[in-house]
Each structure stands twice: as structure tokens, then as C-alpha cells.
Motif scaffolding. Structure first.
Motif, short mmCIF file in Angstrom:
data_model
loop_
_atom_site.label_atom_id
_atom_site.label_comp_id
_atom_site.label_asym_id
_atom_site.label_seq_id
_atom_site.Cartn_x
_atom_site.Cartn_y
_atom_site.Cartn_z
N HIS A 1 -34.13 -44.47 47.35
CA HIS A 1 -34.44 -45.74 48.00
C HIS A 1 -33.70 -46.91 47.36
CE1 HIS A 1 -37.69 -43.27 49.62
NE2 HIS A 1 -37.67 -44.12 50.62
N GLY A 2 -32.63 -46.58 46.65
CA GLY A 2 -31.76 -47.61 46.10
C GLY A 2 -32.25 -48.27 44.83
N ILE A 3 -33.23 -47.67 44.18
CA ILE A 3 -33.73 -48.23 42.93
C ILE A 3 -33.02 -47.52 41.78
CG2 ILE A 3 -35.76 -48.56 41.47
CD1 ILE A 3 -37.40 -48.52 44.13
N SER A 4 -32.30 -48.27 41.01
CA SER A 4 -31.52 -47.73 39.92
C SER A 4 -32.41 -47.22 38.79
CB SER A 4 -30.59 -48.83 39.37
OG SER A 4 -30.16 -48.53 38.08
N PRO A 5 -32.23 -45.96 38.39
CA PRO A 5 -33.00 -45.45 37.25
C PRO A 5 -32.73 -46.26 35.98
CG PRO A 5 -31.92 -43.64 38.40
CD PRO A 5 -31.40 -44.93 38.99
N GLU A 6 -31.51 -46.72 35.82
CA GLU A 6 -31.17 -47.53 34.65
C GLU A 6 -31.92 -48.86 34.65
OE1 GLU A 6 -28.24 -44.52 35.49
OE2 GLU A 6 -28.79 -46.23 36.74
N GLU A 7 -32.03 -49.46 35.82
CA GLU A 7 -32.77 -50.72 35.93
C GLU A 7 -34.25 -50.50 35.67
OE1 GLU A 7 -33.83 -54.70 36.48
OE2 GLU A 7 -31.94 -53.75 35.94
N ALA A 8 -34.80 -49.42 36.19
CA ALA A 8 -36.21 -49.10 35.94
C ALA A 8 -36.43 -48.87 34.44
CB ALA A 8 -36.62 -47.87 36.74
N GLU A 9 -35.51 -48.18 33.79
CA GLU A 9 -35.60 -47.95 32.35
C GLU A 9 -35.54 -49.27 31.58
OE1 GLU A 9 -35.67 -45.84 28.67
OE2 GLU A 9 -36.00 -45.07 30.69
N ARG A 10 -34.65 -50.15 31.99
CA ARG A 10 -34.51 -51.45 31.33
C ARG A 10 -35.81 -52.24 31.44
NH1 ARG A 10 -34.19 -56.35 32.32
NH2 ARG A 10 -34.09 -56.20 34.57
N GLN A 11 -36.39 -52.26 32.65
CA GLN A 11 -37.64 -52.99 32.84
C GLN A 11 -38.78 -52.38 32.02
OE1 GLN A 11 -38.60 -53.63 36.98
NE2 GLN A 11 -36.56 -54.47 37.42
N ALA A 12 -38.81 -51.06 31.95
CA ALA A 12 -39.85 -50.38 31.17
C ALA A 12 -39.71 -50.75 29.69
CB ALA A 12 -39.75 -48.88 31.35
N ARG A 13 -38.49 -50.77 29.20
CA ARG A 13 -38.26 -51.14 27.80
C ARG A 13 -38.67 -52.60 27.54
NH1 ARG A 13 -36.20 -47.24 24.94
NH2 ARG A 13 -34.97 -45.60 25.91
N GLU A 14 -38.43 -53.47 28.51
CA GLU A 14 -38.87 -54.87 28.38
C GLU A 14 -40.39 -54.95 28.28
OE1 GLU A 14 -37.45 -57.43 31.50
OE2 GLU A 14 -35.36 -57.26 30.85
N GLN A 15 -41.07 -54.19 29.13
CA GLN A 15 -42.53 -54.20 29.09
C GLN A 15 -43.06 -53.68 27.76
OE1 GLN A 15 -43.65 -51.93 32.55
NE2 GLN A 15 -43.67 -53.74 33.88
N ILE A 16 -42.44 -52.63 27.24
CA ILE A 16 -42.86 -52.08 25.95
C ILE A 16 -42.62 -53.12 24.85
CG2 ILE A 16 -42.33 -50.33 24.21
CD1 ILE A 16 -41.88 -48.39 26.62
N ALA A 17 -41.48 -53.79 24.91
CA ALA A 17 -41.19 -54.82 23.91
C ALA A 17 -42.24 -55.93 23.95
CB ALA A 17 -39.79 -55.39 24.13
N LYS A 18 -42.67 -56.31 25.15
CA LYS A 18 -43.72 -57.33 25.28
C LYS A 18 -45.03 -56.84 24.67
CE LYS A 18 -41.91 -59.64 29.37
NZ LYS A 18 -42.07 -59.84 30.82
N LEU A 19 -45.36 -55.57 24.93
CA LEU A 19 -46.60 -55.02 24.38
C LEU A 19 -46.57 -55.01 22.86
CD1 LEU A 19 -47.16 -52.01 26.81
CD2 LEU A 19 -48.55 -54.09 26.65
N LYS A 20 -45.40 -54.77 22.30
CA LYS A 20 -45.25 -54.76 20.85
C LYS A 20 -45.16 -56.16 20.26
CE LYS A 20 -42.72 -50.44 20.15
NZ LYS A 20 -41.40 -49.92 19.73
N GLY A 21 -44.98 -57.15 21.12
CA GLY A 21 -44.81 -58.52 20.65
C GLY A 21 -43.40 -58.83 20.24
N ASP A 22 -42.44 -58.00 20.68
CA ASP A 22 -41.04 -58.18 20.33
C ASP A 22 -40.27 -59.04 21.33
OD1 ASP A 22 -41.50 -56.53 18.18
OD2 ASP A 22 -40.67 -54.74 19.12
N ALA A 23 -40.91 -59.42 22.40
CA ALA A 23 -40.18 -60.19 23.43
C ALA A 23 -40.72 -61.59 23.59
CB ALA A 23 -40.25 -59.47 24.77
#
Length: 163
Positions: free
Chosen positions: A141-163
Motif C-alpha cells: 500500500h505504498g508504506i515504506s518499511p524504512e519510514e515505518a522503522e524510522r518512526q518506530a525508532r523515534e517513538q522509542i527514543a521519546k519513550l526513553k526520553g532521548d528525543a
């Protein structure tokens, strides 16, 4: 049973249950995508989260029934998940009564530990397949796995307080 063996048992049981939950979450995510959302933009982000929450409330058995009814999984993957459910049910509901006494013998402990190891291997393999299904669906459906991975890493960084 030694204290080290008991610790190994507890860790193995917890590890299996934890990873089965990850697998179930991947299944709920895939069902939400395939059955509820179907195409990007079909629902708002809030609605998507609510639909996912609804699926997450389902038991593994209910989720497998939903997957079967909607033909949302390849038959081989569905079969593997049904087998996993039986093993999960043994672990959660029957292992203590069915195999608890066998933990008092070396051979019995070995059998139980081997069963737990196999359950863990099966869970990880099925989880990998399930995540590949999610990724494939998204990519189709045109959703890039790399983009999804990037967003997931951003969310994890926020949870850790790194963002």
C-alpha cells in the motif's frame, strides 16, 4: 531441582509468555490493517488506534478465528499459530499440573526445558513471519518499511526520553 534450575524455569516461562504477547500484538496489528483499515487514509489515526485496541482485547483463539473467517493469513501461518496456541495453553493453563511432578527428575526437567525452548523458537519464528506479513501488507500500500522503522525508532527514543 536446584535453585539455578528453578531460576531457569521461571525465566523460560516468562520469556515465552512475553514473546507470545509480542506475537499476538503483531497478529492484532495485521488483523486491524487487513480487516478494518484495508487502505491508508481509510480511517483517522485516532480511529486506527481504537480499532487496534479493540483487536488487542481479543484472546489468541478469538484472533485466530477472526483471521480464519476473513482469510487474513496464509493457511500455513494460521496452522502454525494454532499449534502455538495449543502450546501456549499448555504453558499458561496446564504445565504446572501436567508436568510439575516431572520437574523432580533429571529427565523430566530436561523434557520440560526442551519443550519451553521449542516453544520459544516457534514463537520467534512465527513472530518473524507475522512481522513480514505486516511489512508486506504495508509495502503493498505504498508504506515504506524504512519510514515505518524510522518512526518506530523515534517513538522509542521519546519513550526513553532521548528525543
Amino acid at each position: 531441582m536446584t535453585s539455578d534450575e528453578l531460576e531457569t524455569l521461571y525465566r523460560s516461562v516468562g520469556r515465552c509468555i512475553w514473546h507470545i504477547q509480542y506475537l499476538e500484538d503483531a497478529l492484532h496489528t495485521l488483523l486491524t490493517l487487513k480487516i478494518e483499515i484495508r487502505v491508508p487514509g481509510n480511517v483517522t489515526a485516532q480511529e486506527a488506534q481504537e480499532l487496534l485496541s479493540k483487536h488487542r482485547r481479543a484472546t489468541l483463539g478469538t484472533a485466530l478465528g477472526t483471521a480464519s473467517k476473513h482469510e487474513a493469513l496464509h493457511p500455513q501461518l494460521l496452522s502454525g499459530l494454532r499449534h502455538l496456541k495449543e502450546e501456549r495453553d499448555w504453558l499458561v493453563y496446564r504445565s504446572m499440573h501436567q508436568d510439575g511432578d516431572s520437574l523432580y527428575t533429571d529427565e523430566g526437567r530436561k523434557t520440560v526445558f526442551n519443550r519451553l525452548d521449542l516453544l520459544m523458537e516457534t514463537t520467534l519464528s512465527l513472530k518473524k513471519q507475522m512481522l513480514e506479513e505486516v511489512e508486506s501488507f504495508c509495502a503493498s500500500h505504498g508504506i515504506s518499511p524504512e519510514e515505518a522503522e524510522r518512526q518506530a525508532r523515534e517513538q522509542i527514543a521519546k519513550l526513553k526520553g532521548d528525543a
